[in-house]
Design a protein around this motif. Structure first.
Motif, PDB file in Angstrom:
ATOM      1  N   GLU A 145     -19.864  -7.139 -19.866  1.00 33.87           N
ATOM      2  CA  GLU A 145     -21.061  -7.099 -19.027  1.00 33.87           C
ATOM      3  C   GLU A 145     -21.037  -5.919 -18.056  1.00 33.87           C
ATOM      4  O   GLU A 145     -21.950  -5.743 -17.259  1.00 33.87           O
ATOM      5  N   GLY A 146     -19.964  -5.128 -18.097  1.00 32.16           N
ATOM      6  CA  GLY A 146     -19.871  -3.940 -17.244  1.00 32.16           C
ATOM      7  C   GLY A 146     -19.506  -4.252 -15.808  1.00 32.16           C
ATOM      8  O   GLY A 146     -19.657  -3.414 -14.923  1.00 32.16           O
ATOM      9  N   GLU A 147     -19.010  -5.472 -15.571  1.00 33.57           N
ATOM     10  CA  GLU A 147     -18.572  -5.854 -14.226  1.00 33.57           C
ATOM     11  C   GLU A 147     -17.271  -5.157 -13.847  1.00 33.57           C
ATOM     12  O   GLU A 147     -17.089  -4.738 -12.714  1.00 33.57           O
ATOM     13  N   ILE A 148     -16.357  -5.098 -14.804  1.00 36.29           N
ATOM     14  CA  ILE A 148     -15.078  -4.414 -14.571  1.00 36.29           C
ATOM     15  C   ILE A 148     -14.799  -3.437 -15.716  1.00 36.29           C
ATOM     16  O   ILE A 148     -15.365  -3.563 -16.803  1.00 36.29           O
ATOM     17  N   THR A 149     -13.918  -2.484 -15.440  1.00 34.82           N
ATOM     18  CA  THR A 149     -13.644  -1.406 -16.400  1.00 34.82           C
ATOM     19  C   THR A 149     -12.531  -1.825 -17.353  1.00 34.82           C
ATOM     20  O   THR A 149     -11.485  -2.306 -16.915  1.00 34.82           O
ATOM     21  N   TYR A 150     -12.757  -1.653 -18.650  1.00 34.32           N
ATOM     22  CA  TYR A 150     -11.698  -1.901 -19.629  1.00 34.32           C
ATOM     23  C   TYR A 150     -10.480  -1.058 -19.273  1.00 34.32           C
ATOM     24  O   TYR A 150     -10.626   0.118 -18.930  1.00 34.32           O
ATOM     25  N   LYS A 196     -14.715   4.346 -16.635  1.00 33.71           N
ATOM     26  CA  LYS A 196     -15.730   3.593 -15.887  1.00 33.71           C
ATOM     27  C   LYS A 196     -16.183   2.375 -16.698  1.00 33.71           C
ATOM     28  O   LYS A 196     -15.990   2.341 -17.923  1.00 33.71           O
ATOM     29  N   PRO A 197     -16.787   1.411 -16.010  1.00 34.03           N
ATOM     30  CA  PRO A 197     -17.241   0.222 -16.746  1.00 34.03           C
ATOM     31  C   PRO A 197     -18.297   0.599 -17.779  1.00 34.03           C
ATOM     32  O   PRO A 197     -19.053   1.553 -17.581  1.00 34.03           O
ATOM     33  N   ALA A 198     -18.322  -0.129 -18.880  1.00 34.45           N
ATOM     34  CA  ALA A 198     -19.306   0.136 -19.931  1.00 34.45           C
ATOM     35  C   ALA A 198     -19.916  -1.189 -20.341  1.00 34.45           C
ATOM     36  O   ALA A 198     -19.234  -2.039 -20.889  1.00 34.45           O
ATOM     37  N   GLN A 199     -21.189  -1.356 -20.025  1.00 32.82           N
ATOM     38  CA  GLN A 199     -21.854  -2.599 -20.376  1.00 32.82           C
ATOM     39  C   GLN A 199     -22.278  -2.538 -21.841  1.00 32.82           C
ATOM     40  O   GLN A 199     -23.014  -1.641 -22.238  1.00 32.82           O
ATOM     41  N   SER A 200     -21.785  -3.483 -22.641  1.00 32.13           N
ATOM     42  CA  SER A 200     -22.139  -3.470 -24.062  1.00 32.13           C
ATOM     43  C   SER A 200     -23.072  -4.629 -24.403  1.00 32.13           C
ATOM     44  O   SER A 200     -23.561  -4.729 -25.514  1.00 32.13           O
ATOM     45  N   ILE A 201     -23.312  -5.512 -23.441  1.00 27.26           N
ATOM     46  CA  ILE A 201     -24.095  -6.719 -23.719  1.00 27.26           C
ATOM     47  C   ILE A 201     -24.849  -7.119 -22.444  1.00 27.26           C
ATOM     48  O   ILE A 201     -24.353  -6.894 -21.334  1.00 27.26           O
ATOM     49  N   GLU A 202     -26.062  -7.631 -22.616  1.00 24.65           N
ATOM     50  CA  GLU A 202     -26.844  -8.065 -21.445  1.00 24.65           C
ATOM     51  C   GLU A 202     -26.102  -9.165 -20.699  1.00 24.65           C
ATOM     52  O   GLU A 202     -25.444 -10.002 -21.316  1.00 24.65           O
TER      53      GLU A 202
END
Ligand code: ZN
Ligand code: ZN
Length: 229
Positions: free
Chosen positions: A96-101, A106-112
Motif C-alpha cells: 500500500e506504499g505505507e512503508i518502503t520495501y 522509496k515506498p512503492a504503492q502497488s495496490i489501492e
C-alpha cells in the motif's frame, strides 16, 4: 498466454515480459481461486480463462506478495468479479506504499489502499486454509511473502520464493529480493511439505523439489558468501 494444467485442480497461465510470469487458477468446491495477478496485460486472458473453465465463479484472489508483477491485473479481474483479495498482514503496508520495501529507496504503492485484506490466522498466528490452499509465511524475497500448498494435489505454488532453471531450484531474482539469507531459510518449507511439484512465478516447474533442496541451499549460500567477501 500459455495455459497448462498443472494437476487435477490447478492451471497455470503464463505470459512473457523479458522473464516468464505465471499466475494460477485453482478449482474449488465453491468456484475458483486465483493465485497472484501478474501484469496488467494478463487481465483479459485471465478473465477469459476463468469463464472458459466453466467451473463456477471466481471466489477469491490470494497474493504471494505485493510486487507489481504479481498484482498488475487485479483491477481488470475485479472489475468483472469483485471478490476478496488476501495477502499476509506483514506485506500489506509495503504494497500500500505505507512503508518502503527493504533495499528500495522509496515506498512503492502497488495496490489501492484497503483492497487487500489480511490472510486469516488462528489465535496462535497460524495461517488458515483458504479453499483448498494452505498459506505458509516464507519471508525473505519480501517481508510478508507467502506460498500456497494444495495438499490434495501436492502442489506448492511458491511465487518468488525461488526461480528455476532446467528443473532445478534457483534463488529469487537478487535485485528484487529484500533478504536473500532469509529467503534461503524460508526454503525449508519444501522439506516440511515435500510437494510433488513446485511452481514458481518466473520459471518452469520443479518436480520433487525436496530432492534438490540441500543442493540449492549449498549453491546459493556459496554464491552469497562469494558476493560478500
Ligand atoms: Zn517479487
Ligand atoms: Zn515476481
Amino acid at each position: 498466454m500459455k495455459i497448462t494444467q498443472v494437476s487435477e485442480n490447478i492451471w497455470s497461465l503464463r505470459t512473457w515480459a523479458i522473464i516468464p510470469i505465471h499466475v494460477w487458477v485453482v478449482t474449488e468446491e465453491d468456484g475458483l481461486t486465483l493465485v497472484d495477478a501478474g501484469i496488467p496485460t494478463m487481465g483479459k486472458g485471465i478473465r477469459k480463462f476463468l469463464k472458459q473453465l466453466k467451473a463456477g465463479p471466481l471466489k477469491r484472489i490470494l497474493l504471494t506478495h505485493g510486487h507489481s508483477d504479481h498484482v498488475g491485473a487485479l483491477n481488470k479481474v475485479l472489475q468483472e468479479q469483485p471478490v476478496p483479495v488476501y495477502a499476509h498482514r506483514m506485506e500489506i503496508p509495503y504494497m500500500e506504499g505505507e512503508i518502503t520495501y527493504p533495499g528500495r529507496k522509496k515506498p512503492a504503492q502497488s495496490i489501492e489502499k484497503h483492497l487487500a485484506q489480511p490472510l486469516k490466522e488462528d489465535e496462535n498466528g497460524n495461517l488458515l486454509r483458504m479453499g483448498a490452499l494452505t498459506p505458509y509465511i516464507t519471508p525473505g524475497h519480501s517481508p510478508g511473502h507467502v506460498v500456497y500448498y494444495h495438499e490434495k494435489d501436492q502442489v506448492l505454488l511458491a511465487g518468488d520464493l525461488f526461480t528455476s532453471k532446467n528443473g532445478k531450484l534457483h534463488r529469487p531474482i537478487p535485485m528484487f529480493t529484500a533478504d536473500m539469507e532469509k529467503a534461503i531459510r524460508s526454503s525449508e518449507v519444501v522439506r516440511q511439505l515435500k510437494p510433488k511439484r513446485l511452481e514458481v512465478c518466473h520459471g518452469n516447474p520443479v518436480l520433487h523439489p525436496v530432492e534438490d533442496l540441500d543442493n540449492y541451499i549449498d549453491r546459493t549460500l556459496t554464491k552469497q558468501k562469494v558476493l560478500k567477501s
